[in-house]
Design a protein around this motif. Structure first.
Motif, PDB file in Angstrom:
ATOM      1  N   GLY A  88     -20.274 -75.856 101.245  1.00  0.00           N
ATOM      2  CA  GLY A  88     -19.144 -75.680 102.155  1.00  0.00           C
ATOM      3  C   GLY A  88     -19.122 -74.342 102.862  1.00  0.00           C
ATOM      4  O   GLY A  88     -18.312 -74.129 103.775  1.00  0.00           O
ATOM      5  N   ILE A  89     -20.002 -73.419 102.462  1.00  0.00           N
ATOM      6  CA  ILE A  89     -19.996 -72.069 103.021  1.00  0.00           C
ATOM      7  C   ILE A  89     -20.171 -72.080 104.537  1.00  0.00           C
ATOM      8  O   ILE A  89     -19.485 -71.361 105.275  1.00  0.00           O
ATOM      9  CB  ILE A  89     -21.102 -71.214 102.369  1.00  0.00           C
ATOM     10  CG1 ILE A  89     -20.718 -70.882 100.915  1.00  0.00           C
ATOM     11  CG2 ILE A  89     -21.362 -69.945 103.167  1.00  0.00           C
ATOM     12  CD1 ILE A  89     -21.828 -70.190 100.131  1.00  0.00           C
ATOM     13  N   TYR A  90     -21.065 -72.912 105.042  1.00  0.00           N
ATOM     14  CA  TYR A  90     -21.464 -72.865 106.447  1.00  0.00           C
ATOM     15  C   TYR A  90     -20.343 -73.350 107.354  1.00  0.00           C
ATOM     16  O   TYR A  90     -20.036 -72.728 108.372  1.00  0.00           O
ATOM     17  CB  TYR A  90     -22.766 -73.657 106.620  1.00  0.00           C
ATOM     18  CG  TYR A  90     -23.758 -73.210 105.577  1.00  0.00           C
ATOM     19  CD1 TYR A  90     -24.476 -72.037 105.747  1.00  0.00           C
ATOM     20  CD2 TYR A  90     -23.907 -73.904 104.370  1.00  0.00           C
ATOM     21  CE1 TYR A  90     -25.332 -71.572 104.752  1.00  0.00           C
ATOM     22  CE2 TYR A  90     -24.765 -73.454 103.376  1.00  0.00           C
ATOM     23  CZ  TYR A  90     -25.461 -72.285 103.570  1.00  0.00           C
ATOM     24  OH  TYR A  90     -26.284 -71.814 102.583  1.00  0.00           O
ATOM     25  N   GLU A  91     -19.702 -74.450 106.987  1.00  0.00           N
ATOM     26  CA  GLU A  91     -18.581 -74.923 107.789  1.00  0.00           C
ATOM     27  C   GLU A  91     -17.396 -73.973 107.657  1.00  0.00           C
ATOM     28  O   GLU A  91     -16.660 -73.743 108.629  1.00  0.00           O
ATOM     29  CB  GLU A  91     -18.181 -76.338 107.375  1.00  0.00           C
ATOM     30  CG  GLU A  91     -17.061 -76.909 108.234  1.00  0.00           C
ATOM     31  CD  GLU A  91     -16.809 -78.387 108.004  1.00  0.00           C
ATOM     32  OE1 GLU A  91     -15.905 -78.936 108.674  1.00  0.00           O
ATOM     33  OE2 GLU A  91     -17.519 -79.000 107.178  1.00  0.00           O
ATOM     34  N   TYR A  92     -17.188 -73.401 106.478  1.00  0.00           N
ATOM     35  CA  TYR A  92     -16.110 -72.438 106.253  1.00  0.00           C
ATOM     36  C   TYR A  92     -16.238 -71.255 107.214  1.00  0.00           C
ATOM     37  O   TYR A  92     -15.272 -70.852 107.861  1.00  0.00           O
ATOM     38  CB  TYR A  92     -16.159 -71.966 104.804  1.00  0.00           C
ATOM     39  CG  TYR A  92     -15.239 -70.817 104.467  1.00  0.00           C
ATOM     40  CD1 TYR A  92     -13.865 -71.002 104.339  1.00  0.00           C
ATOM     41  CD2 TYR A  92     -15.755 -69.535 104.268  1.00  0.00           C
ATOM     42  CE1 TYR A  92     -13.023 -69.945 104.022  1.00  0.00           C
ATOM     43  CE2 TYR A  92     -14.933 -68.473 103.946  1.00  0.00           C
ATOM     44  CZ  TYR A  92     -13.569 -68.678 103.826  1.00  0.00           C
ATOM     45  OH  TYR A  92     -12.736 -67.625 103.513  1.00  0.00           O
ATOM     46  N   LEU A  93     -17.432 -70.700 107.331  1.00  0.00           N
ATOM     47  CA  LEU A  93     -17.655 -69.545 108.198  1.00  0.00           C
ATOM     48  C   LEU A  93     -17.593 -69.933 109.675  1.00  0.00           C
ATOM     49  O   LEU A  93     -17.025 -69.201 110.496  1.00  0.00           O
ATOM     50  CB  LEU A  93     -18.994 -68.902 107.869  1.00  0.00           C
ATOM     51  CG  LEU A  93     -19.076 -68.230 106.494  1.00  0.00           C
ATOM     52  CD1 LEU A  93     -20.497 -67.771 106.200  1.00  0.00           C
ATOM     53  CD2 LEU A  93     -18.109 -67.059 106.412  1.00  0.00           C
ATOM     54  N   LEU A  94     -18.173 -71.074 110.023  1.00  0.00           N
ATOM     55  CA  LEU A  94     -18.118 -71.519 111.414  1.00  0.00           C
ATOM     56  C   LEU A  94     -16.680 -71.730 111.874  1.00  0.00           C
ATOM     57  O   LEU A  94     -16.341 -71.493 113.036  1.00  0.00           O
ATOM     58  CB  LEU A  94     -18.916 -72.814 111.588  1.00  0.00           C
ATOM     59  CG  LEU A  94     -20.440 -72.704 111.452  1.00  0.00           C
ATOM     60  CD1 LEU A  94     -21.071 -74.093 111.409  1.00  0.00           C
ATOM     61  CD2 LEU A  94     -21.038 -71.886 112.592  1.00  0.00           C
ATOM     62  N   GLY A  95     -15.832 -72.171 110.958  1.00  0.00           N
ATOM     63  CA  GLY A  95     -14.433 -72.440 111.275  1.00  0.00           C
ATOM     64  C   GLY A  95     -13.527 -71.230 111.182  1.00  0.00           C
ATOM     65  O   GLY A  95     -12.295 -71.374 111.234  1.00  0.00           O
ATOM     66  N   GLY A  96     -14.093 -70.054 111.031  1.00  0.00           N
ATOM     67  CA  GLY A  96     -13.282 -68.835 111.022  1.00  0.00           C
ATOM     68  C   GLY A  96     -12.803 -68.406 109.655  1.00  0.00           C
ATOM     69  O   GLY A  96     -11.826 -67.652 109.540  1.00  0.00           O
ATOM     70  N   SER A  97     -13.446 -68.891 108.599  1.00  0.00           N
ATOM     71  CA  SER A  97     -13.121 -68.473 107.219  1.00  0.00           C
ATOM     72  C   SER A  97     -11.662 -68.763 106.866  1.00  0.00           C
ATOM     73  O   SER A  97     -10.975 -67.930 106.263  1.00  0.00           O
ATOM     74  CB  SER A  97     -13.421 -66.979 107.021  1.00  0.00           C
ATOM     75  OG  SER A  97     -14.763 -66.685 107.337  1.00  0.00           O
ATOM     76  N   LYS A  98     -11.188 -69.942 107.234  1.00  0.00           N
ATOM     77  CA  LYS A  98      -9.787 -70.296 106.988  1.00  0.00           C
ATOM     78  C   LYS A  98      -9.603 -71.339 105.899  1.00  0.00           C
ATOM     79  O   LYS A  98      -8.664 -71.267 105.111  1.00  0.00           O
ATOM     80  CB  LYS A  98      -9.152 -70.798 108.289  1.00  0.00           C
ATOM     81  CG  LYS A  98      -9.091 -69.750 109.394  1.00  0.00           C
ATOM     82  CD  LYS A  98      -8.552 -70.345 110.686  1.00  0.00           C
ATOM     83  CE  LYS A  98      -8.533 -69.306 111.797  1.00  0.00           C
ATOM     84  NZ  LYS A  98      -8.061 -69.883 113.085  1.00  0.00           N
ATOM     85  N   ASP A  99     -10.479 -72.313 105.865  1.00  0.00           N
ATOM     86  CA  ASP A  99     -10.284 -73.459 104.961  1.00  0.00           C
ATOM     87  C   ASP A  99     -11.014 -73.224 103.642  1.00  0.00           C
ATOM     88  O   ASP A  99     -12.166 -73.620 103.469  1.00  0.00           O
ATOM     89  CB  ASP A  99     -10.792 -74.736 105.628  1.00  0.00           C
ATOM     90  CG  ASP A  99     -10.459 -75.983 104.829  1.00  0.00           C
ATOM     91  OD1 ASP A  99      -9.852 -75.858 103.749  1.00  0.00           O
ATOM     92  OD2 ASP A  99     -10.809 -77.086 105.287  1.00  0.00           O
TER      93      ASP A  99
END
Length: 388
Positions: A291-302
């Motif tokens: 989940g790290i990659y989507e978390y960072l792409l999305g602005g570290s919010k979710d």
């Protein structure tokens, strides 16, 4: 559909057989009259040292290979079912692999003359079928229910066979493609089972609100695959450009097509982004590295993407100090549940070590693991609250 039972020997079927290593195809037989792998057929998958060997072992033992089906296409024939068996025999007879006979590795030319003749003289039971394209492909799907099941994309390739599928398979189903190693860093699957092609088609079809089926129907007669290849390359290049590092194993199989559509227009500080990847991968609280990659792409919010369920010590201390100051100001317990009750602990101020951190909104219901969603409860109330 009309069917007629015919009989050919292995020797007759393999007359003119050529195996293309690059395309993993057994090409022709019956002196050029038979196409062994028509476009609607899947790739050759028996070359694993087990299934191909089992076919030859069956011939040497005199076991039947089972029914084989040919489609009558004008004055030519094409293999409707049996191409894995035929190609296995053809590869063996032309010296492409060895088997063990009496404990020794043997290629076809090293077998005794009697053993060679036993293979070549084996009579094959073959139904020759005549029908419309729709009937033939429906029959192809029906007879392939048994054995090694067809993958969904293999079936779609059969249904929509034509110039587009031919070129798409040549690009995305060729395990010798120089780009395959790079692609398989991000995509799971066996190119020979059409799994890389399936991903490529899904990526290009999804933004157009089409499924793969509809996309293939629309482009079936296209003479090129420019759109498919360009879109696929754009996704792969974007991933490699944002995450400038050797791909982590967790990156393989992520929904890169969806992530590309969501985030490819965003700008990122690539240096900081990749440092954040390293930091999160080293963080013991991150339970779900994929989940790290989507978390960072999305602005570290979710934080749900990271499966972080435990508050770190810094958050606990900050929450404790905030709650304790407010509690003392109004003369109640710094445990919110004690303060609202009618008990002896209503005004008790607990020490930090006597309290546990809890999610205000449960993690399982989307609550984040940060200071805004953290409350300190006495150990008794935290255990009794559960996941509420």
């Amino acid at each position: 559909m009309k069917t007629d039972l015919e009989h050919y020997t292995v020797d007759q079927v393999l007359d003119g057989f050529v195996y293309n290593e690059l395309e993993a195809k057994g090409l022709f037989g019956l002196a050029g009259r038979l196409t062994i792998q028509p476009e609607y057929q899947r790739h050759y998958i028996y070359g694993d040292g087990k299934r191909d060997v089992a076919v030859i072992d069956s011939l040497l033992k005199g076991y039947p290979l089972g029914l084989i089906y040919f489609n009558v296409n004008g004055d030519r024939l094409e293999v409707l079912d049996g191409q894995q068996r035929i190609t296995s025999v053809g590869r063996f007879v032309t010296g492409k692999f060895a088997i063990k006979v009496d404990g020794k590795e043997q290629i076809f030319s090293s077998l005794s003359k009697d053993q060679q003749r036993k293979i070549l003289d084996t009579r094959l039971d073959i139904y020759e079928c005549q029908g419309t394209e729709t009937e033939i492909k429906q029959w192809f799907q029906t007879i392939n229910i048994a054995g090694v099941p067809l993958k969904a994309q293999e079936l779609l390739n059969a249904i929509y066979s034509g110039p587009f599928v031919t070129k798409a398979k040549a690009e995305f189903s060729n395990s010798n493609n120089a780009n395959m190693q790079k692609w398989r860093s991000y995509i799971k699957g066996d190119p020979k089972r059409q799994e890389i092609l399936e991903v490529a088609l899904d990526w290009v079809a999804s933004p157009q609100a089409r499924g793969i089926d509809a996309y293939l129907a629309l482009h079936r007669q296209d003479q090129g695959i420019t759109e498919l290849k360009t879109y696929f390359t754009s996704v792969i290049d974007w991933v490699g450009g944002v995450f400038i590092r050797p791909p982590d194993k967790e990156m393989c199989g992520l929904e890169w097509g969806r992530l590309y559509e969501l985030y490819h227009s965003n700008s990122y500080n690539v240096t900081e982004l990749n440092k954040a990847v390293d930091d999160l991968r080293a963080d013991p609280f991150v339970k779900y590295a994929r989940g790290i990659y989507e978390y960072l792409l999305g602005g570290s919010k979710d934080t749900q993407l990271l499966d972080i369920r435990l508050f770190d010590d810094a958050i606990k201390r900050a929450a404790y100090e905030q709650q304790t100051q407010k509690a003392k100001a109004v003369g109640v317990s710094n445990c919110a549940l004690c303060a609202h009750g009618d008990n002896a602990n209503k005004t008790l101020i607990y020490a930090l070590k006597e309290m546990d951190a809890d999610h205000v909104r449960a993690w399982s219901k989307g609550g984040s693991t940060d200071l805004t969603n953290c409350e300190m409860l006495c150990a008794m109330h935290n255990r009794s609250k559960g996941n509420k």
